[in-house]
Design a protein around this motif. Structure first.
Motif, PDB file in Angstrom:
ATOM      1  N   TYR A 263       0.828  -1.200   0.000  1.00 44.42           N
ATOM      2  CA  TYR A 263       0.000   0.000   0.000  1.00 44.42           C
ATOM      3  C   TYR A 263       0.867   1.256   0.000  1.00 44.42           C
ATOM      4  O   TYR A 263       0.600   2.210  -0.740  1.00 44.42           O
ATOM      5  CB  TYR A 263      -0.921   0.000   1.219  1.00 44.42           C
ATOM      6  CG  TYR A 263      -1.840   1.199   1.279  1.00 44.42           C
ATOM      7  CD1 TYR A 263      -2.926   1.302   0.419  1.00 44.42           C
ATOM      8  CD2 TYR A 263      -1.604   2.233   2.176  1.00 44.42           C
ATOM      9  CE1 TYR A 263      -3.767   2.403   0.455  1.00 44.42           C
ATOM     10  CE2 TYR A 263      -2.453   3.337   2.218  1.00 44.42           C
ATOM     11  CZ  TYR A 263      -3.517   3.417   1.356  1.00 44.42           C
ATOM     12  OH  TYR A 263      -4.337   4.514   1.399  1.00 44.42           O
ATOM     13  N   SER A 264       1.917   1.251   0.805  1.00 44.59           N
ATOM     14  CA  SER A 264       2.795   2.430   0.905  1.00 44.59           C
ATOM     15  C   SER A 264       3.513   2.716  -0.406  1.00 44.59           C
ATOM     16  O   SER A 264       3.652   3.878  -0.808  1.00 44.59           O
ATOM     17  CB  SER A 264       3.831   2.229   2.022  1.00 44.59           C
ATOM     18  OG  SER A 264       3.211   2.075   3.269  1.00 44.59           O
ATOM     19  N   LEU A 265       3.981   1.666  -1.075  1.00 50.16           N
ATOM     20  CA  LEU A 265       4.772   1.843  -2.289  1.00 50.16           C
ATOM     21  C   LEU A 265       3.935   2.131  -3.528  1.00 50.16           C
ATOM     22  O   LEU A 265       4.466   2.526  -4.560  1.00 50.16           O
ATOM     23  CB  LEU A 265       5.640   0.602  -2.535  1.00 50.16           C
ATOM     24  CG  LEU A 265       6.746   0.360  -1.497  1.00 50.16           C
ATOM     25  CD1 LEU A 265       7.394  -0.995  -1.708  1.00 50.16           C
ATOM     26  CD2 LEU A 265       7.801   1.463  -1.564  1.00 50.16           C
ATOM     27  N   THR A 266       2.629   1.927  -3.435  1.00 48.97           N
ATOM     28  CA  THR A 266       1.769   2.209  -4.577  1.00 48.97           C
ATOM     29  C   THR A 266       0.890   3.434  -4.333  1.00 48.97           C
ATOM     30  O   THR A 266      -0.005   3.720  -5.110  1.00 48.97           O
ATOM     31  CB  THR A 266       0.881   0.995  -4.903  1.00 48.97           C
ATOM     32  OG1 THR A 266       0.212   0.564  -3.715  1.00 48.97           O
ATOM     33  CG2 THR A 266       1.713  -0.135  -5.455  1.00 48.97           C
ATOM     34  N   LYS A 267       1.141   4.123  -3.246  1.00 47.49           N
ATOM     35  CA  LYS A 267       0.475   5.377  -2.928  1.00 47.49           C
ATOM     36  C   LYS A 267       1.524   6.416  -2.601  1.00 47.49           C
ATOM     37  O   LYS A 267       2.702   6.106  -2.406  1.00 47.49           O
ATOM     38  CB  LYS A 267      -0.460   5.207  -1.716  1.00 47.49           C
ATOM     39  CG  LYS A 267      -1.639   4.286  -1.975  1.00 47.49           C
ATOM     40  CD  LYS A 267      -2.650   4.919  -2.911  1.00 47.49           C
ATOM     41  CE  LYS A 267      -3.857   4.020  -3.110  1.00 47.49           C
ATOM     42  NZ  LYS A 267      -4.851   4.613  -4.037  1.00 47.49           N
ATOM     43  N   GLN A 268       1.094   7.667  -2.501  1.00 45.45           N
ATOM     44  CA  GLN A 268       2.020   8.719  -2.105  1.00 45.45           C
ATOM     45  C   GLN A 268       2.396   8.496  -0.642  1.00 45.45           C
ATOM     46  O   GLN A 268       1.545   8.400   0.232  1.00 45.45           O
ATOM     47  CB  GLN A 268       1.393  10.105  -2.250  1.00 45.45           C
ATOM     48  CG  GLN A 268       2.365  11.239  -1.919  1.00 45.45           C
ATOM     49  CD  GLN A 268       1.732  12.600  -2.165  1.00 45.45           C
ATOM     50  OE1 GLN A 268       0.583  12.682  -2.556  1.00 45.45           O
ATOM     51  NE2 GLN A 268       2.487  13.648  -1.920  1.00 45.45           N
ATOM     52  N   VAL A 269       3.709   8.421  -0.376  1.00 40.30           N
ATOM     53  CA  VAL A 269       4.190   8.086   0.951  1.00 40.30           C
ATOM     54  C   VAL A 269       4.660   9.335   1.663  1.00 40.30           C
ATOM     55  O   VAL A 269       5.254  10.237   1.075  1.00 40.30           O
ATOM     56  CB  VAL A 269       5.356   7.065   0.863  1.00 40.30           C
ATOM     57  CG1 VAL A 269       5.812   6.641   2.250  1.00 40.30           C
ATOM     58  CG2 VAL A 269       4.927   5.851   0.059  1.00 40.30           C
ATOM     59  N   SER A 270       4.386   9.382   2.953  1.00 35.70           N
ATOM     60  CA  SER A 270       4.805  10.519   3.761  1.00 35.70           C
ATOM     61  C   SER A 270       6.317  10.667   3.736  1.00 35.70           C
ATOM     62  O   SER A 270       7.067   9.697   3.743  1.00 35.70           O
ATOM     63  CB  SER A 270       4.352  10.322   5.221  1.00 35.70           C
ATOM     64  OG  SER A 270       4.950  11.265   6.056  1.00 35.70           O
ATOM     65  N   THR A 271       6.794  11.929   3.692  1.00 30.78           N
ATOM     66  CA  THR A 271       8.230  12.176   3.687  1.00 30.78           C
ATOM     67  C   THR A 271       8.878  11.767   5.000  1.00 30.78           C
ATOM     68  O   THR A 271      10.096  11.650   5.093  1.00 30.78           O
ATOM     69  CB  THR A 271       8.510  13.667   3.443  1.00 30.78           C
ATOM     70  OG1 THR A 271       7.793  14.424   4.448  1.00 30.78           O
ATOM     71  CG2 THR A 271       8.062  14.103   2.083  1.00 30.78           C
ATOM     72  N   ASN A 272       8.071  11.530   6.036  1.00 31.47           N
ATOM     73  CA  ASN A 272       8.614  11.100   7.326  1.00 31.47           C
ATOM     74  C   ASN A 272       8.805   9.596   7.412  1.00 31.47           C
ATOM     75  O   ASN A 272       9.308   9.097   8.409  1.00 31.47           O
ATOM     76  CB  ASN A 272       7.658  11.520   8.468  1.00 31.47           C
ATOM     77  CG  ASN A 272       7.569  13.017   8.614  1.00 31.47           C
ATOM     78  OD1 ASN A 272       8.570  13.709   8.422  1.00 31.47           O
ATOM     79  ND2 ASN A 272       6.388  13.518   8.948  1.00 31.47           N
ATOM     80  N   ASP A 273       8.407   8.871   6.359  1.00 32.12           N
ATOM     81  CA  ASP A 273       8.515   7.425   6.385  1.00 32.12           C
ATOM     82  C   ASP A 273       9.957   7.022   6.156  1.00 32.12           C
ATOM     83  O   ASP A 273      10.452   7.039   5.038  1.00 32.12           O
ATOM     84  CB  ASP A 273       7.600   6.820   5.315  1.00 32.12           C
ATOM     85  CG  ASP A 273       7.475   5.319   5.468  1.00 32.12           C
ATOM     86  OD1 ASP A 273       8.335   4.734   6.158  1.00 32.12           O
ATOM     87  OD2 ASP A 273       6.534   4.745   4.907  1.00 32.12           O
ATOM     88  N   SER A 274      10.651   6.630   7.202  1.00 34.06           N
ATOM     89  CA  SER A 274      12.056   6.311   7.125  1.00 34.06           C
ATOM     90  C   SER A 274      12.306   4.913   6.593  1.00 34.06           C
ATOM     91  O   SER A 274      13.456   4.509   6.409  1.00 34.06           O
ATOM     92  CB  SER A 274      12.696   6.409   8.524  1.00 34.06           C
ATOM     93  OG  SER A 274      12.085   5.491   9.404  1.00 34.06           O
ATOM     94  N   SER A 275      11.257   4.138   6.359  1.00 35.77           N
ATOM     95  CA  SER A 275      11.439   2.761   5.895  1.00 35.77           C
ATOM     96  C   SER A 275      11.855   2.686   4.442  1.00 35.77           C
ATOM     97  O   SER A 275      12.172   1.626   3.944  1.00 35.77           O
ATOM     98  CB  SER A 275      10.153   1.958   6.109  1.00 35.77           C
ATOM     99  OG  SER A 275       9.061   2.584   5.482  1.00 35.77           O
TER     100      SER A 275
END
Length: 276
Positions: A263-275
């Motif tokens: 879900y994260s990689l196919t949507k716009q991800v928050s810039t705070n996502d350090s993963s």
């Protein structure tokens, strides 16, 4: 667009980078659910009553009696014995369902909370427990959706009984896929709190990513069945039951981590996502 292989690698790296935190929480959850199960599990009296009646049927009909024969013998019992048997079975079933429901609620809320907060490097015990408590009502609601859903399915099956097996299998798979995608979506740290909005997002996203979700689900299912076969030989050993619980919870964590990353990689991800 991520592939199944790249997502599995991403999931492996995600778990590897936070392994000590993950294993600590998983072991804690496993201890909690095992204690809860031991405390509320039906007493040996209920097991003995059920076994006694089934043994009577086996003695009269030989080994491995068919379902029809068992039902015939049950119908031949006295009214008092029938009531006692129904009460015993009902008590046993209700306790087992209660244990499974509460344990699932604990496991899923903790796992979703953990994935969400370690993905943005904000793990602390206070954040973990607070988010787990916030996720619990939504997990409870999606679980309760099974009741009206399967009532509708049963009505449909009654109208077209010749397709009963196909409809039942498809409906179970669809609900389980919706369930796991919903949990992956509410895992996202900045996801809106509305249950309805999350459910609509789930259905739309499941429609778009069905093949990838199915691959993850099938991988988890195969892994779970393999674990069950391995640990089935040690079913009466508490230590092995505990190890199996940890292994199963790690598999569940891997499934939701896979879905969360999808879900994260196919949507716009928050810039705070350090993963990333």
């Amino acid at each position: 667009m991520p592939t199944f292989t790249s997502l599995m690698t991403d999931t492996y790296n995600f778990i590897k980078n936070h392994f000590m935190t993950i294993i600590l929480v998983i072991v804690g959850v496993s201890v909690l659910t095992q204690l809860f199960t031991s405390f509320f599990y039906p007493s040996t009296e209920i097991h003995d009553q059920i076994k006694s009646l089934m043994d009577r049927i086996n003695i009269q009909q030989g080994d491995n009696p068919s379902f029809d024969i068992i039902m015939q013998k049950l119908m031949q019992l006295s009214e008092m014995e029938k009531k006692q048997f129904v009460a015993t079975i009902s008590s046993y079933a209700m306790k087992c369902i209660f244990i499974m429901f509460i344990n699932s609620l604990i496991i899923l809320s903790c796992i979703c909370s953990l994935i969400g907060i370690i993905s943005i490097n904000q793990f602390s015990w206070s954040n973990f427990f607070t988010r787990a408590l916030r996720l619990t009502p939504q997990i409870l609601l999606i679980s309760l959706c099974a009741i009206p859903y399967f009532i509708v399915i049963s009505i449909i099956i009654s109208l077209i009984p010749f397709l009963a097996q196909i409809i039942l299998i498809v409906s179970i798979v669809f609900f389980m896929l919706t369930y796991i995608v919903f949990l992956a979506i509410i895992t996202t740290p900045n996801m809106p709190e509305s249950f309805t909005q999350s459910l609509i997002t789930t259905l739309n996203y499941l429609k778009q990513q069905t093949p990838m979700v199915l691959l993850g689900f099938i991988s988890w299912l195969v892994g779970t069945l393999a674990l069950s076969m391995v640990f089935n030989l040690f079913r009466n050993n508490f230590i092995f039951q505990f190890i199996e619980s940890i292994a199963n919870n790690l598999l569940v964590f891997a499934l939701f981590c896979y879905l969360y990353r999808l879900y994260s990689l196919t949507k716009q991800v928050s810039t705070n996502d350090s993963s990333h």
